[in-house]
Structure formats: C-alpha cells, structure tokens
Design a protein around this motif. Structure first.
Motif, mmCIF file in Angstrom:
data_model
loop_
_atom_site.group_PDB
_atom_site.id
_atom_site.type_symbol
_atom_site.label_atom_id
_atom_site.label_comp_id
_atom_site.label_asym_id
_atom_site.label_seq_id
_atom_site.Cartn_x
_atom_site.Cartn_y
_atom_site.Cartn_z
ATOM 1 N N LEU A 1 0.894 -1.133 0.028
ATOM 2 C CA LEU A 1 -0.008 -0.088 0.111
ATOM 3 C C LEU A 1 0.882 1.190 0.137
ATOM 4 O O LEU A 1 0.209 2.498 -0.258
ATOM 5 C CB LEU A 1 -1.044 -0.214 1.219
ATOM 6 N N GLY A 2 2.244 1.059 0.394
ATOM 7 C CA GLY A 2 2.948 2.182 0.488
ATOM 8 C C GLY A 2 2.905 3.190 1.624
ATOM 9 O O GLY A 2 3.269 4.157 1.530
ATOM 10 N N THR A 3 2.098 2.755 2.542
ATOM 11 C CA THR A 3 2.114 3.371 4.082
ATOM 12 C C THR A 3 3.189 3.462 4.750
ATOM 13 O O THR A 3 3.885 2.404 5.019
ATOM 14 C CB THR A 3 0.735 3.239 4.669
ATOM 15 N N GLY A 4 3.773 4.434 5.043
ATOM 16 C CA GLY A 4 4.861 4.700 5.982
ATOM 17 C C GLY A 4 6.153 4.173 5.087
ATOM 18 O O GLY A 4 7.103 4.024 5.761
ATOM 19 N N LEU A 5 5.977 4.398 3.977
ATOM 20 C CA LEU A 5 7.239 3.985 3.212
ATOM 21 C C LEU A 5 7.700 5.212 2.410
ATOM 22 O O LEU A 5 6.997 5.981 1.796
ATOM 23 C CB LEU A 5 6.529 2.981 2.106
ATOM 24 N N SER A 6 8.865 5.356 2.464
ATOM 25 C CA SER A 6 9.691 6.494 1.760
ATOM 26 C C SER A 6 9.965 6.043 0.480
ATOM 27 O O SER A 6 10.310 4.914 0.119
ATOM 28 C CB SER A 6 10.707 7.026 2.463
ATOM 29 N N GLY A 7 9.789 7.103 -0.570
ATOM 30 C CA GLY A 7 10.361 6.711 -1.720
ATOM 31 C C GLY A 7 10.014 7.803 -2.959
ATOM 32 O O GLY A 7 9.603 8.913 -2.396
ATOM 33 N N CYS A 8 10.200 7.326 -4.185
ATOM 34 C CA CYS A 8 9.727 8.114 -5.167
ATOM 35 C C CYS A 8 8.256 8.425 -5.270
ATOM 36 O O CYS A 8 7.499 7.410 -4.523
ATOM 37 C CB CYS A 8 10.180 7.751 -6.518
ATOM 38 N N ILE A 9 7.703 9.563 -5.987
ATOM 39 C CA ILE A 9 6.172 9.937 -5.670
ATOM 40 C C ILE A 9 5.327 8.678 -6.173
ATOM 41 O O ILE A 9 4.555 8.259 -5.592
ATOM 42 C CB ILE A 9 5.953 11.233 -6.586
ATOM 43 N N GLY A 10 5.699 8.167 -7.353
ATOM 44 C CA GLY A 10 4.845 7.199 -8.010
ATOM 45 C C GLY A 10 5.072 5.616 -7.447
ATOM 46 O O GLY A 10 4.353 4.720 -7.958
ATOM 47 N N GLU A 11 6.189 5.344 -6.915
ATOM 48 C CA GLU A 11 6.574 3.971 -6.706
ATOM 49 C C GLU A 11 6.000 3.428 -5.267
ATOM 50 O O GLU A 11 6.347 2.179 -4.995
ATOM 51 C CB GLU A 11 8.036 3.676 -7.106
ATOM 52 N N THR A 12 5.663 4.305 -4.415
ATOM 53 C CA THR A 12 5.445 3.888 -3.081
ATOM 54 C C THR A 12 4.013 2.884 -3.064
ATOM 55 O O THR A 12 4.101 1.897 -2.682
ATOM 56 C CB THR A 12 5.130 5.104 -2.108
ATOM 57 N N CYS A 13 3.061 3.308 -3.685
ATOM 58 C CA CYS A 13 1.665 2.777 -3.688
ATOM 59 C C CYS A 13 1.800 1.819 -4.944
ATOM 60 O O CYS A 13 1.458 1.902 -6.020
ATOM 61 C CB CYS A 13 0.622 3.638 -3.656
ATOM 62 N N LYS A 14 2.024 0.517 -4.431
ATOM 63 C CA LYS A 14 1.885 -0.609 -5.258
ATOM 64 C C LYS A 14 0.774 -0.828 -5.956
ATOM 65 O O LYS A 14 0.624 -1.220 -7.244
ATOM 66 C CB LYS A 14 2.734 -1.815 -4.982
ATOM 67 N N VAL A 15 -0.606 -0.743 -5.365
ATOM 68 C CA VAL A 15 -1.725 -1.208 -5.398
ATOM 69 C C VAL A 15 -2.209 -0.218 -6.576
ATOM 70 O O VAL A 15 -2.738 -0.632 -7.614
ATOM 71 C CB VAL A 15 -2.787 -0.997 -4.334
ATOM 72 N N ALA A 16 -1.738 1.171 -6.705
ATOM 73 C CA ALA A 16 -2.030 2.012 -7.826
ATOM 74 C C ALA A 16 -1.516 1.537 -9.017
ATOM 75 O O ALA A 16 -2.067 1.583 -10.046
ATOM 76 C CB ALA A 16 -1.713 3.444 -7.393
ATOM 77 N N LEU A 17 -0.249 1.292 -8.802
ATOM 78 C CA LEU A 17 0.598 0.935 -10.242
ATOM 79 C C LEU A 17 -0.214 -0.275 -10.847
ATOM 80 O O LEU A 17 -0.303 -0.326 -11.782
ATOM 81 C CB LEU A 17 1.840 0.523 -9.732
ATOM 82 N N ILE A 18 -0.360 -1.274 -9.831
ATOM 83 C CA ILE A 18 -1.041 -2.673 -10.274
ATOM 84 C C ILE A 18 -2.574 -2.311 -10.925
ATOM 85 O O ILE A 18 -2.572 -2.920 -12.119
ATOM 86 C CB ILE A 18 -1.081 -3.680 -8.984
#
Lengths: 334, 221
Positions: free
Chosen positions: A190-207
């Motif tokens: 889900l990308g919660t509490g995860l640092s990183g690039c703008i688009g790559e934190t939330c994997k669900v959105a990418l999927i």
C-alpha cells in the motif's frame, strides 16, 4: 482519419482504429491512480513536481518543433501525448525532496535529446523517461538519493525502501528479522509509511494501472509479470533460497513502476513473442543481480541498459514467415 | 614555392578542424575536457609537438625511406613528447598532474601522425610549421571551448573560478563528454554548412551579374 490522398506503404499493413494518441491517452489514464496516491501521500509538493515535469516535457517537444521550423497548429495537430507519458513517468520516478528544476531538466533531456533528435515518437533508441531519470540521477545524485521523505505514518527509514537489497544482512534486518514492524508486506504493497519516489510507493495504484492497460489491450500483462517474477525469484536464489525475500524484493523500490510502465514501451521492446520473453527475463535477472551487487535501486539503469540490447534481440530472433520451410541442409541455429 | 598562408590557416582552424571535422584525437578530447584549463594545457602541448615534429619531418622527408616512415615519424614525435613532458613536470607540475597519462599518449595522437603523414611529408618546412601551428590552434580552441562548457555546466566554474553552486553532474561524467562532443560536432557542421551555403549564393549571384553585364555588352555591340 480517412485521408482521401493515395497513401503508399510497404506490406505488412496493420488495420486498426487505434492511434498512437489514443494509446498514449490510455497510458496517461493508467498512470493517474499512481499520481493520485503520490499526491495523497506526499502532499502538494508532489502535485507541483508532477505538473512541472509534465508541462516541461510537453513544452520541450513544442519548443523543439518550433526550432525545427514547424508551425504551431501543425505541431498541435501532430501532438500525440507521448511526451505527456514521459513527463508523468519522470515526475513519478523522483522523490518529493527533489528541487523543482530537476524534473524540468530531466524532461527536457528526455524529450529533446532522447526522443526528438532521434526522429520523434517511435524512433527513439531508448526509453525517454528512463533516460531522463538516469540523467537526473547522475546529475543530482546527492539531491535525489538522500533525504527521503516518508509519508503519513512518519517512520523515516532513510533509503531503505529504495535499496531493499543492500546486502543480505540489511535485508534480513529490515524484512525477515522483523526489526521494522511498520514495514510489513502490506505496508509495502500500500505504500503506507514507506519513503520513496512519488509514484512508486503505492504498488496497488500501479497494479491497478497495469490491469487497466492489460484490459484495454495496450500491454501484454504477461511481460511485466515475467519481469517482476524473475527479479523476485532471482533475489530469492541469490539469498540462499529464502522465500521470505520474494515479496519484499518485488514490492519495494521502483520495480513495479519500471516493469509495468517503463519496460513495456512499444518502441524499446522486441518485436517477437520469444524476443519479448527473453528481454523481460533478462531484465529481471539483471535487475536482481545488480540490486544485490550494488545495493542501490537499479531498475531505471537496467531498463536503459537492456533497451540497448533490443535491436540485438530483434536481429537474432525473427518470426518464422508463414509457410516457410527450413532448408534441409541448414541446421537449426535458432 | 609559394605557401598559401590563408588556406593553411582556414584549413587548420575551420575547414579541417582536427577535433570537430576530422574527429581525430578523440581520446584526450573526451577525457580531458572536464576543465577549460586542461583543454588549454593539452592543446598547447599538442601544438608544440605538432609544430616541431612537422618541421623535423618536413626537413627529413627526402631522407626517410618510404617503407619505414611510420616508425620514423613516431620516433620523432616521441622525442618531442618527451621534451614536453620533462618541461611541464619541471615548470607546471599541477598541469602535469592533471594531464596525467594523456601527456605521454600524445605520441600516438592521431592528429600529429595524420599531419605528418598527409602534410609534412609532402610539403616544405615553412608550410609544415604553419600547418602544425594552425592545426594546433584548432585543436586547442575546440578543447578549450568544450572544456569551458563542461566546466560551467558540470562543476559551476570556469578556469577554476567558482561561478555558482548549481552543478549538473552529467556533464562532468564521461557520458556528458560524449554528449558535449556530439553537440559540438553537430553545431560545427550546422554553422559550416550555413557558411558554405551563403558562399554558394554569393558566387551564384556574382556569376549572374557577370553574365548580365556580358549580355548587355553584346546587345550594345
């Protein structure tokens, strides 16, 4: 567009209603969930960066065409949203801590140097977005690879999300040793509490975006899956067949973004099915191997590197022409 | 024999610019242009070697047997490179350090060998010296300009003087060297094509005027 002029072109003729413009609009739509989640997690700064990179990508295409000597209505008619996709991808693949001028330079480099100089859409040798990101990363390493901002929950873990495999010990500490309970696989997904690039934190959105593309028939969903699975499995192999590494390795870093949106670019993938399978398998192997060896996120570098192998793959792996019989003497060289 | 100084000069600096037109000696061009100062140092060293070797080869051009000319050229060039190395080591140790390996590599620099082979071994001493001078100037100019661009963009400074903190690391890296080189060659080709087009136009106009004048004369007659 049914042109009344007589058009002459060589034979394999593909008859399709779909134009480049439509495909690219679909890709933009598929990127929207990731953008939205990035803005939700990282706030207005993310929106600003995305807008900057998008606008500068489009603007640099227009500026180049104007310099080359086309009229503005002509350019607008020819405009096919490819640079929108490039700009969005660049915006998504940088962190929120990046200064505002980095996406401008990256987009301008991606569009002008990588795409337009080589002849525009469909003629680029390597993926513009990936190259733009690599350019930005090489130029502003200190600005881009430090000071990661963690969204929402606020468990700042430095670069750990971006270099998930900084060697076996770190990975064990972070993921399998349970030292950081805030980073379960669900958090990674889900990308919660995860640092990183703008688009790559939330994997669900990418999927979700990937599934949209697959449903619309724009990408073949098998290929990104091959890439991601091979990368995950090879990481497992490199870490002594410990399957606890599988999910963290595929759910962290920019692997999803790269696999779904960057590696599947039409121009920079082989033409044949077998070629594609080889290409994406190699991508996975090289990604996992280099991640392990260097300890930094290498997806964009690997895609850039493998893009250069595409002409080679296309040269050696050719579809059998219909009705072709192998000459009896020649042995199958493949 | 009359030497056409103007032609040799334009040949060396513009029409046959060793770096941007002949694309010779790319190794030091790519590796040393991170700083403008390096470009000048390398350029001047090459110019010195070029002039001296051109003169000596031109003097000896009737003595050197054709079969062993390349080893003889390399020997002559190596002599002068050694002189330059020893001089630089003594007089400008900083520059000597920063040029490093590329200084002895002048021996195998294509520009010098190419000029020896294609010019000095066929022309007189004075012409060869001039050719060496202007080729060297062309090389130095190209290297210095590239070095200046890369230094400004890549490390925010020029000739070692800090301008600002903004740096694009890409231009300091080797990928940036190739990129800058390509852009320079492209711009150079663009401008030289513009110039030659303008020249053609001028010539054509002149010709037409002359024709018109002749026609008028005929009509008058």
């Amino acid at each position: 567009m049914a042109d009344k002029l007589l058009k002459f072109s060589h034979s394999p003729h593909v008859r399709a209603v779909r134009t480049t413009k439509q495909i690219m609009i679909h890709v933009c739509i598929a990127l929207l969930p990731a953008c939205v989640m990035g803005i939700v997690y990282f706030g207005l700064k993310a929106l600003l960066l995305l807008a900057i990179s998008l606008l500068s990508a489009v603007a640099s295409e227009f500026v180049y065409e104007l310099i080359v000597g086309k009229k503005i209505c002509q350019i607008a008619k020819k405009f096919d949203f490819t640079s929108c996709v490039t700009g969005l991808l660049i915006g998504l693949s940088i962190g929120v801590q990046t200064p505002w001028y980095v996406p401008i330079l990256a987009s301008a480099f991606a569009i002008i140097v990588v795409k337009m100089i080589f002849g525009g859409t469909g003629k680029n040798l390597v993926n513009p977005a990936v190259t733009g990101r690599v350019f930005a990363f090489m130029s502003f390493t200190s600005l881009m690879a430090s000071g990661w901002v963690a969204p929402s929950i606020g468990s700042l873990i430095g670069g750990a999300s971006l270099n998930p495999t900084t060697g076996a010990t770190t990975l064990t500490d972070i993921f399998t040793g349970g030292a950081l309970p805030s980073l379960s696989n669900w958090d990674l997904l889900l990308g919660t509490g995860l640092s990183g690039c703008i688009g790559e934190t939330c994997k669900v959105a990418l999927i979700v975006g990937g599934i949209y593309l697959a449903v619309m028939g724009i990408i073949n969903i098998i290929y990104p899956i091959i890439y991601i699975a091979v990368a995950g499995l090879f990481t497992v192999c490199l870490n002594g067949f410990d399957f606890n590494y599988f999910l963290p390795s595929i759910l962290s870093g920019g692997l999803m973004l790269g696999a779904i949106f960057m590696a599947t670019d039409y121009t920079t993938t082989p033409n044949t099915t077998l070629g594609n399978v080889i290409y994406f398998t190699l991508l996975g192997l090289v990604t996992a191997g280099l991640r392990q060896a260097t300890g930094i996120e290498v997806v964009s570098f690997v895609i850039l590197l493998m893009n250069l192998f595409v002409p080679l793959i296309d040269k050696f792996i050719i579809n059998k022409p219909f009705g072709y019989n192998k000459p009896k003497k020649a042995k199958g060289v493949q | 024999m009359k030497t056409n100084i103007k032609k040799i000069a334009t040949d060396g600096v513009i029409t046959n610019n060793p770096t941007l037109k002949l694309v010779l000696g790319t190794c030091p061009t790519l590796a040393l242009t991170t700083m403008a100062m390096n470009g000048i140092g390398m350029g001047l060293a090459v110019t010195f070697v070029l002039i001296c070797s051109n003169v000596l080869i031109s003097l000896l051009r009737k003595i050197i047997p054709n079969q062993v000319r390349i080893p003889a050229f390399v020997l002559i060039i190596a002599t002068f490179v050694t002189i330059v190395r020893l001089l630089l080591d003594k007089l400008l140790p900083d520059l000597y350090e920063s040029l490093g390996l590329y200084l002895p590599l002048i021996v195998v620099n294509c520009i010098i060998l190419a000029r020896a082979e294609s010019f000095a071994s066929k022309n007189g001493v004075f012409a060869s010296a001039l050719d060496g001078l202007f080729m060297g100037i062309g090389f130095t100019l190209a290297l210095t300009l590239m070095g200046a661009v890369r230094e400004v963009l890549g490390s925010g400074a020029i000739f070692g003087v800090k301008l600002w903190d903004f740096q694009i690391g890409f231009f300091a890296s080797s990928a940036g060297a190739f990129f800058t080189y390509a852009v320079f060659i492209a711009l150079f080709a663009f401008f030289s094509s513009l110039i030659s087009k303008a020249k053609h136009k001028k010539d054509a106009l002149k010709e037409r005027e002359e024709n018109a004048v002749q026609l008028e004369k005929k009509e008058v007659e």
